[in-house]
Write a protein that holds these residues in place. Structure first.
Motif, PDB file in Angstrom:
ATOM      1  N   ARG A  28       5.078  22.446  -0.118  1.00  0.00           N
ATOM      2  CA  ARG A  28       5.927  21.293   0.084  1.00  0.00           C
ATOM      3  C   ARG A  28       5.038  20.064   0.280  1.00  0.00           C
ATOM      4  O   ARG A  28       4.069  20.084   1.008  1.00  0.00           O
ATOM      5  N   ILE A  29       5.373  19.009  -0.385  1.00  0.00           N
ATOM      6  CA  ILE A  29       4.564  17.801  -0.259  1.00  0.00           C
ATOM      7  C   ILE A  29       5.417  16.705   0.354  1.00  0.00           C
ATOM      8  O   ILE A  29       6.517  16.430  -0.111  1.00  0.00           O
ATOM      9  N   GLU A  30       4.899  16.117   1.383  1.00  0.00           N
ATOM     10  CA  GLU A  30       5.602  14.993   1.972  1.00  0.00           C
ATOM     11  C   GLU A  30       4.856  13.728   1.594  1.00  0.00           C
ATOM     12  O   GLU A  30       3.663  13.605   1.836  1.00  0.00           O
ATOM     13  N   ILE A  31       5.558  12.831   0.982  1.00  0.00           N
ATOM     14  CA  ILE A  31       4.900  11.593   0.594  1.00  0.00           C
ATOM     15  C   ILE A  31       5.393  10.478   1.505  1.00  0.00           C
ATOM     16  O   ILE A  31       6.550  10.115   1.493  1.00  0.00           O
ATOM     17  N   ALA A  62       1.777   6.198   5.527  1.00  0.00           N
ATOM     18  CA  ALA A  62       0.755   7.079   6.096  1.00  0.00           C
ATOM     19  C   ALA A  62      -0.433   7.176   5.152  1.00  0.00           C
ATOM     20  O   ALA A  62      -1.583   7.143   5.589  1.00  0.00           O
ATOM     21  N   ARG A  96      -2.408   3.997   5.372  1.00  0.00           N
ATOM     22  CA  ARG A  96      -3.126   3.914   6.629  1.00  0.00           C
ATOM     23  C   ARG A  96      -4.335   4.850   6.636  1.00  0.00           C
ATOM     24  O   ARG A  96      -5.414   4.496   7.090  1.00  0.00           O
ATOM     25  N   ASP A  97      -4.122   6.058   6.099  1.00  0.00           N
ATOM     26  CA  ASP A  97      -5.220   7.023   6.048  1.00  0.00           C
ATOM     27  C   ASP A  97      -6.357   6.503   5.188  1.00  0.00           C
ATOM     28  O   ASP A  97      -7.533   6.632   5.547  1.00  0.00           O
ATOM     29  N   LYS A 100      -8.077   3.802   6.894  1.00  0.00           N
ATOM     30  CA  LYS A 100      -8.868   4.341   7.994  1.00  0.00           C
ATOM     31  C   LYS A 100     -10.214   4.840   7.476  1.00  0.00           C
ATOM     32  O   LYS A 100     -11.253   4.592   8.075  1.00  0.00           O
ATOM     33  N   LEU A 160      -4.916   0.706  14.236  1.00  0.00           N
ATOM     34  CA  LEU A 160      -5.926   1.717  14.583  1.00  0.00           C
ATOM     35  C   LEU A 160      -6.711   1.254  15.809  1.00  0.00           C
ATOM     36  O   LEU A 160      -6.712   0.080  16.147  1.00  0.00           O
ATOM     37  N   ALA A 191     -11.629   4.147  18.276  1.00  0.00           N
ATOM     38  CA  ALA A 191     -11.844   5.598  18.318  1.00  0.00           C
ATOM     39  C   ALA A 191     -11.334   6.280  17.043  1.00  0.00           C
ATOM     40  O   ALA A 191     -11.793   7.360  16.678  1.00  0.00           O
ATOM     41  N   ASP A 192     -10.369   5.638  16.357  1.00  0.00           N
ATOM     42  CA  ASP A 192      -9.863   6.235  15.117  1.00  0.00           C
ATOM     43  C   ASP A 192     -10.898   6.178  14.013  1.00  0.00           C
ATOM     44  O   ASP A 192     -10.870   6.961  13.066  1.00  0.00           O
ATOM     45  N   ARG A 221      -2.563  13.070  17.125  1.00  0.00           N
ATOM     46  CA  ARG A 221      -2.837  11.875  16.360  1.00  0.00           C
ATOM     47  C   ARG A 221      -2.516  12.081  14.887  1.00  0.00           C
ATOM     48  O   ARG A 221      -1.905  11.235  14.254  1.00  0.00           O
ATOM     49  N   MET A 239       0.157  10.434  12.063  1.00  0.00           N
ATOM     50  CA  MET A 239      -0.204   9.875  10.774  1.00  0.00           C
ATOM     51  C   MET A 239       0.401  10.656   9.617  1.00  0.00           C
ATOM     52  O   MET A 239       0.102  10.397   8.475  1.00  0.00           O
ATOM     53  N   GLY A 240       1.217  11.596   9.941  1.00  0.00           N
ATOM     54  CA  GLY A 240       1.921  12.331   8.902  1.00  0.00           C
ATOM     55  C   GLY A 240       1.101  13.425   8.259  1.00  0.00           C
ATOM     56  O   GLY A 240       1.451  13.938   7.204  1.00  0.00           O
ATOM     57  N   ARG A 245       0.916  24.799   8.024  1.00  0.00           N
ATOM     58  CA  ARG A 245       1.128  25.844   7.036  1.00  0.00           C
ATOM     59  C   ARG A 245      -0.138  26.672   6.818  1.00  0.00           C
ATOM     60  O   ARG A 245      -0.142  27.579   6.028  1.00  0.00           O
ATOM     61  N   LYS A 298      12.314  12.552  -1.526  1.00  0.00           N
ATOM     62  CA  LYS A 298      10.878  12.460  -1.241  1.00  0.00           C
ATOM     63  C   LYS A 298      10.290  13.833  -1.024  1.00  0.00           C
ATOM     64  O   LYS A 298       9.194  14.134  -1.445  1.00  0.00           O
ATOM     65  N   LYS A 299      11.067  14.619  -0.334  1.00  0.00           N
ATOM     66  CA  LYS A 299      10.557  15.949   0.004  1.00  0.00           C
ATOM     67  C   LYS A 299      10.874  16.920  -1.121  1.00  0.00           C
ATOM     68  O   LYS A 299      11.979  16.954  -1.626  1.00  0.00           O
ATOM     69  N   VAL A 300       9.905  17.718  -1.480  1.00  0.00           N
ATOM     70  CA  VAL A 300      10.190  18.828  -2.370  1.00  0.00           C
ATOM     71  C   VAL A 300      10.544  19.989  -1.459  1.00  0.00           C
ATOM     72  O   VAL A 300       9.696  20.515  -0.753  1.00  0.00           O
ATOM     73  N   GLU A 301      11.795  20.309  -1.440  1.00  0.00           N
ATOM     74  CA  GLU A 301      12.204  21.295  -0.439  1.00  0.00           C
ATOM     75  C   GLU A 301      12.337  22.680  -1.019  1.00  0.00           C
ATOM     76  O   GLU A 301      12.469  22.866  -2.215  1.00  0.00           O
TER      77      GLU A 301
END
Lengths: 96, 134, 244
Positions: A8-11, A15, A18-19, A22, A76, A79-80, B72, B76-77, B83, B120-123
């Motif tokens: 499963r990919i969350e887009i 984030a 930001r990543d 960072k 940020l 420390a990040d 943290r 940030m997701g 998993r 958005k989510k591939v469920e």
């Protein structure tokens, strides 16, 4: 449990942005600190003219300010901007 | 100023009651202290089965990653380790159950409103179907 | 099923508080050569295919806590020699053989820890130590470099001073202890504290001396500049290994 769960990919665009920011800032911060220490070392060894010392110091000071601004802008903390390198410890000293 | 001494009185009275159960929520410091002792110390004699436990240093690093970055990174997701079985430290079945239920509700709601909407989510599909990646 | 060995002692009794072993296994005593071993049955597969989950922290944490729980419960009223995690034998007869063969080693450890407890003392650099007070913004590039140099030096000096003080704390505690060990300081993210750990010591102390130790830790903390953390009493894991 199916394997598919693992794929499963969350887009989340924010984030990701930001990543990425960072990571970029971490590398810039590393270079900034390296340069700063090198400059301090050269001052200590009297390798710089007064003018060079002033220019270098001003540049580093401005860069430091810019880093602070950017870091804050992206929510940020200093420390990040660090990476855990396992047995090598953190990339940057903890207290800058 | 902080209290100069932090008393973390532990063993006989408090921990004896736990029996073999992890009665307290896993805490980084606490577990780290226990692992530091039971893994690395104590009498070492050869058992009948050769046990190659992870080197304490490597383990510390793994622990560190889990303990330190969970909060943290979640912010940030980034939660891929949930998993990853080698990194998932104590994810309760309840949580998984909850998630399954939430996903199911989302799927049902979306089926009701607009089935063709891209998500958005591939469920996970409710029914397992063969897929190329499997 | 195979036999998991937790601890060895003399005149041991099983804890009467309902303590159970790994995977809820029932605790038993194996008696041989004047020694008793605290054991429970565990699934052979779990320990045979350890590669599969030796890095699985959930499993490892559960086993470590169960192991520690049993050792702590048995050690509450008796001197015990704790075994290192995951010491397993094919059956109780093999445990008996080990008790016979290693009788001297077990006895030596038991003699050493009898009537004594292990205490852990950690020392942390106190927050804010060595940090230069917030100064005005430097007015020139040269002033900036000077300020940074001072800050870096102050930081290094603070850590060096904290480490020296940690040695003093260790020496003071050692005066009350029968034996001491210094473990490597734990990493910050593991301790969950922002401050750096400079001492991670273990002290084997007579049971009657526990109050003195507490008082000394309190005194050292209030007089010195380090934050101290006292844990214990522990079963003397740190003093069960080979004599050093």
């Amino acid at each position: 449990m199916t394997d598919r769960h693992d794929h499963r990919i969350e887009i989340d665009k924010d984030a990701v942005r930001r990543d990425l920011m960072k990571l970029v800032l971490t590398i810039v911060e590393l270079l900034r600190q390296l340069m700063e220490r090198q400059a301090i070392r050269r001052v200590e060894n009297s390798e710089l003219s007064e003018e060079q010392e002033e220019d270098l110091g001003t540049a580093l000071m401005l860069l430091s300010d810019a880093m602070d601004e950017l870091t804050e802008q992206f929510g940020l903390t200093p420390a990040d901007l660090n990476l855990e390198l396992g047995p090598l410890g953190p990339l940057l000293p903890r207290d800058r | 100023m902080n209290e100069p001494v932090r008393w973390t009185g532990s063993m006989p009275s408090a921990q004896g009651r736990q029996g073999g159960q992890a009665a307290r929520a896993p805490q980084g410091t606490d577990l780290a202290d226990i692992l530091e002792r039971v893994l690395d110390k104590g009498i070492v004699i050869a058992g009948d089965i050769q046990i190659n436990l992870l080197d304490i240093e490597l383990l510390t690093i793994k622990l560190r990653l889990v303990v330190a970055s969970v909060d943290r990174a979640k912010e940030m997701g980034i939660d891929w380790w949930e998993r990853d079985p080698t990194l998932s430290a104590g994810r309760s079945e309840l949580e998984e159950e909850n998630e399954r239920l939430r996903e199911r509700i989302t799927a049902l709601e979306q089926a009701q409103t607009r089935p063709a909407r891209r998500r958005k989510k591939v469920e996970r599909a409710p029914e397992p179907e063969p897929e190329g990646e499997q | 099923m195979i036999t998991y060995l937790y601890a060895v002692g003399r005149d041991l009794e099983l804890p009467d508080d309902g303590s159970r072993g790994i995977d809820g296994g029932e605790l038993r005593l194996v008696d041989e050569a004047g020694l008793q071993a605290v054991v429970s049955d565990v699934e052979r597969e779990a320990f045979e295919d350890l590669d599969e989950h030796r890095e699985d922290l959930t499993w490892l944490a559960a086993v470590a806590r169960a192991h520690h729980g049993v050792v702590a419960a048995v050690g509450r009223d008796h001197a015990v020699a704790p075994l290192s995690l995951a010491t397993v034998y094919l059956d109780d007869d093999r445990v008996r053989a080990v008790l016979r063969e290693s009788r001297e080693a077990f006895t030596a450890v038991l003699d050493r820890v009898e009537g004594r407890d292990e205490w852990g003392v950690k020392a942390y650099v106190r927050p804010g130590a060595g940090k230069a007070a917030a100064t005005d913004r430097p007015t020139s590039g040269a002033a900036y470099l000077r300020a940074r140099r001072e800050a870096l030096r102050a930081g290094d000096a603070a850590v060096a001073a904290a480490e020296r003080e940690a040695d003093e704390v260790d020496a003071a505690l050692a005066a009350l202890a029968v034996e001491t060990r210094r473990h490597p300081p734990q990493d910050r993210s593991l301790t969950g504290r922002a401050e750096q750990m400079v001492l991670n010591g273990a002290y084997l102390v007579e049971r009657a001396g526990a109050d003195d130790l507490r008082a000394l830790v309190e005194k050292l903390a209030s007089e010195g500049s380090l934050d101290l953390e006292l844990t214990g009493p522990w079963v003397p894991y740190s003093f069960a290994g080979g004599a050093t």
